[in-house]
Design a protein around this motif. Structure first.
Motif, PDB file in Angstrom:
ATOM      1  N   GLY A 171      10.364  41.014  37.957  1.00 13.97           N
ATOM      2  CA  GLY A 171       9.098  40.971  37.922  1.00 13.97           C
ATOM      3  C   GLY A 171       8.557  40.180  39.105  1.00 13.97           C
ATOM      4  O   GLY A 171       7.336  39.884  38.856  1.00 13.97           O
ATOM      5  N   SER A 172       9.184  39.846  39.817  1.00 15.65           N
ATOM      6  CA  SER A 172       8.740  38.868  40.929  1.00 15.65           C
ATOM      7  C   SER A 172       8.187  39.531  42.068  1.00 15.65           C
ATOM      8  O   SER A 172       7.492  38.787  42.842  1.00 15.65           O
ATOM      9  N   SER A 173       8.302  40.740  42.222  1.00 11.33           N
ATOM     10  CA  SER A 173       7.538  41.648  43.311  1.00 11.33           C
ATOM     11  C   SER A 173       7.501  43.110  42.859  1.00 11.33           C
ATOM     12  O   SER A 173       8.227  43.525  42.245  1.00 11.33           O
ATOM     13  N   SER A 174       6.458  43.592  43.616  1.00  5.09           N
ATOM     14  CA  SER A 174       6.103  44.934  43.457  1.00  5.09           C
ATOM     15  C   SER A 174       5.432  45.556  44.622  1.00  5.09           C
ATOM     16  O   SER A 174       4.580  45.023  45.205  1.00  5.09           O
ATOM     17  N   THR A 175       5.925  46.418  45.221  1.00  3.46           N
ATOM     18  CA  THR A 175       5.548  47.345  46.381  1.00  3.46           C
ATOM     19  C   THR A 175       5.356  48.822  46.245  1.00  3.46           C
ATOM     20  O   THR A 175       6.170  49.539  45.757  1.00  3.46           O
ATOM     21  N   THR A 176       4.228  49.230  46.521  1.00  5.86           N
ATOM     22  CA  THR A 176       3.997  50.574  46.571  1.00  5.86           C
ATOM     23  C   THR A 176       3.568  51.192  48.105  1.00  5.86           C
ATOM     24  O   THR A 176       2.606  50.596  48.627  1.00  5.86           O
TER      25      THR A 176
END
Length: 467
Positions: free
Chosen positions: A403-408
């Motif tokens: 859950g430390s990063s998310s990129t789309t």
């Protein structure tokens, strides 16, 4: 004529007439029965739809870096050179995977298997990878490879058995029964099963053997690995020495099956100090069973225009071909091969040709059809290149499972996009319903490695049982 004869004739005529009428009635009845549908009674068979119980997810890792010829008394002896640093993980909330050591055939070396059991009749997604760094007089460089599930057939593309090469085939059997393995080497004479190409890999063990001991003098070999009894995980460790100076090392993962379309994303071309007469980027391709024509396209990451017109090459069935891709500018590329027969291939890239240089073999990425896990190892800053060879736009999401990063990112048709990642992290990639291809690359001044992202396991299809 007497009354008796008249009566007898009349009686006979009546019988004939009656018989004729009965026969005619019978014909009419049969014809009507054929023409008119009869009432039918049908009963559907009893059927039970069920889904097979999922199996555990199993990944075998390449293990320690190995060295050839360190024992002066035995030139072909294999020794342990450097350990492999591993990371493995599952999706958030799932039970952590279990690590089990393999018994190795090389003293001092180590290799691991990661297993994740299913939960609630659902298979557990699992990812694992490892890396090694070595800086010895006879072996130097950086290697990284993803841990892979065992296969009954796979292909190793890379390496050589000419002067200066020190290549080793590594076979792991994480199963419960022994595997009988046959190695077929495709070289200048076509496919050959060499002496020593048939061997048994015991359950829970890893074996290593010199590629030169199988086929000496091959400058562009391709190896088919066939297993009976139990599937195996195959890795090719390849290294190079130039005039007594080590020129790099890599652990090349297996290709699952030949395909008519190969997509190799994330080929990282490093800058050079100046012009060189040596070839820096090479594509090796093989059509195993038939003559074929192939088109090779090289497209920089982030743009749609290839660096040049597609290159057309003719392939002879069973004979590997090395193609110089020319002087490419320092950046990342996606290399595509479209052939009229199923082929295997890989791209070789080097950081240079002097002391301290390194190289990598980039293998094709399979289609990503469902959300899938992958992991990044210790080493240079990793990057993920996602190629979209389809005709529709793809919205791709990459999340760290903690859950430390998310990129789309939106990847346009025919293009590729690059994601910056952290080392020693497990990620999830969601292709958004579009069949994209993806590869991890790790690049530094004197370190180069890369491997494709494989699609996650989908749920088993339901089956119908008729008791």
């Amino acid at each position: 004529m007497s009354d008796r004869r008249v009566f007898r004739w009349a009686t006979t005529g009546a019988r004939v007439l009656a018989g004729t009428l009965v026969a005619a009635a019978f014909v009419v009845a049969v014809t009507t029965a054929v023409a008119v549908p009869w009432p039918t009674l049908t009963r559907d068979p009893v059927a039970v739809t069920t889904r097979p119980a999922p199996e555990a997810s199993v990944l075998a890792c390449a293990g320690s870096l190995l060295a050839l010829g360190r024992d002066a008394g035995t030139a072909g002896a294999i020794s342990a050179a450097a350990p492999q640093n591993l990371i493995a993980g599952v999706r958030e909330g799932a039970a952590p995977p279990v690590e089990t050591p393999l018994a190795t055939s090389v003293a001092g070396s180590a290799a691991s298997v990661f297993t994740a059991e299913p939960e609630n009749r659902t298979r557990t997604d699992l990812a694992a990878t490892g890396s090694s760094t070595v800086a010895d007089d006879d072996l130097a460089g950086y290697a990284a490879s993803a841990c892979r599930p065992p296969l009954t057939e796979s292909w190793l593309v890379g390496g050589a058995t000419t002067t200066g090469s020190g290549d080793i085939v590594v076979l792991s059997n994480p199963g419960q029964v022994a595997a009988t393995v046959q190695l077929t080497v495709f070289g200048t004479s076509g496919p050959v099963v060499p002496p020593g190409g048939d061997l048994v890999v015991a359950a829970g063990t890893q074996q290593a053997l010199s590629l030169a001991g199988l086929a000496l003098g091959q400058d562009s070999p391709v190896i088919r690995v066939s297993a009976i009894g139990a599937p195996v995980t195959a890795v090719l460790q390849t290294s190079l020495t130039r005039t007594l100076l080590p020129g790099g090392v890599d652990q090349v993962g297996a290709i699952e099956t030949p395909e008519q379309i190969l997509v190799i994303p994330g080929v990282s071309v490093a800058p050079t100090d100046g012009p060189t007469v040596d070839t820096q980027t090479i594509l090796r391709v093989l059509s195993p069973s038939a003559d074929a024509t192939a088109r090779v396209t090289v497209i920089p990451t982030g743009v749609a225009q290839p660096v040049s017109e597609p290159i057309s090459i003719s392939l002879t069935g069973g004979l590997p071909l090395d193609l110089d891709l020319g002087g490419l500018e320092a950046r990342e590329y996606t290399v595509s091969v479209e052939a009229d027969a199923a082929v295997v291939g890989a791209v070789w890239q080097t950081t240079g040709f002097g002391e301290g240089s390194d190289f990598a073999w980039y293998t094709p990425a399979p289609e990503l059809a469902v959300p899938s896990l992958f992991a990044t190892p210790t080493g240079p800053s990793p990057a993920l290149t996602v190629a979209n060879p389809t005709g529709e736009q793809a919205q791709v999401t990459v999340d760290a499972v903690d859950g430390s990063s998310s990129t789309t990112v939106v990847v346009q048709p025919g293009q590729s996009a690059r994601f910056s990642l952290r080392g020693r992290t497990v990620y999830s990639i969601d292709p958004g319903g579009v069949r994209v291809r993806a590869g991890v690359s790790l690049t530094a001044d004197n370190a180069l490695a890369g491997y494709p992202v494989w699609s996650g396991d989908t749920a088993a299809e339901p089956i119908v049982v008729y008791p």
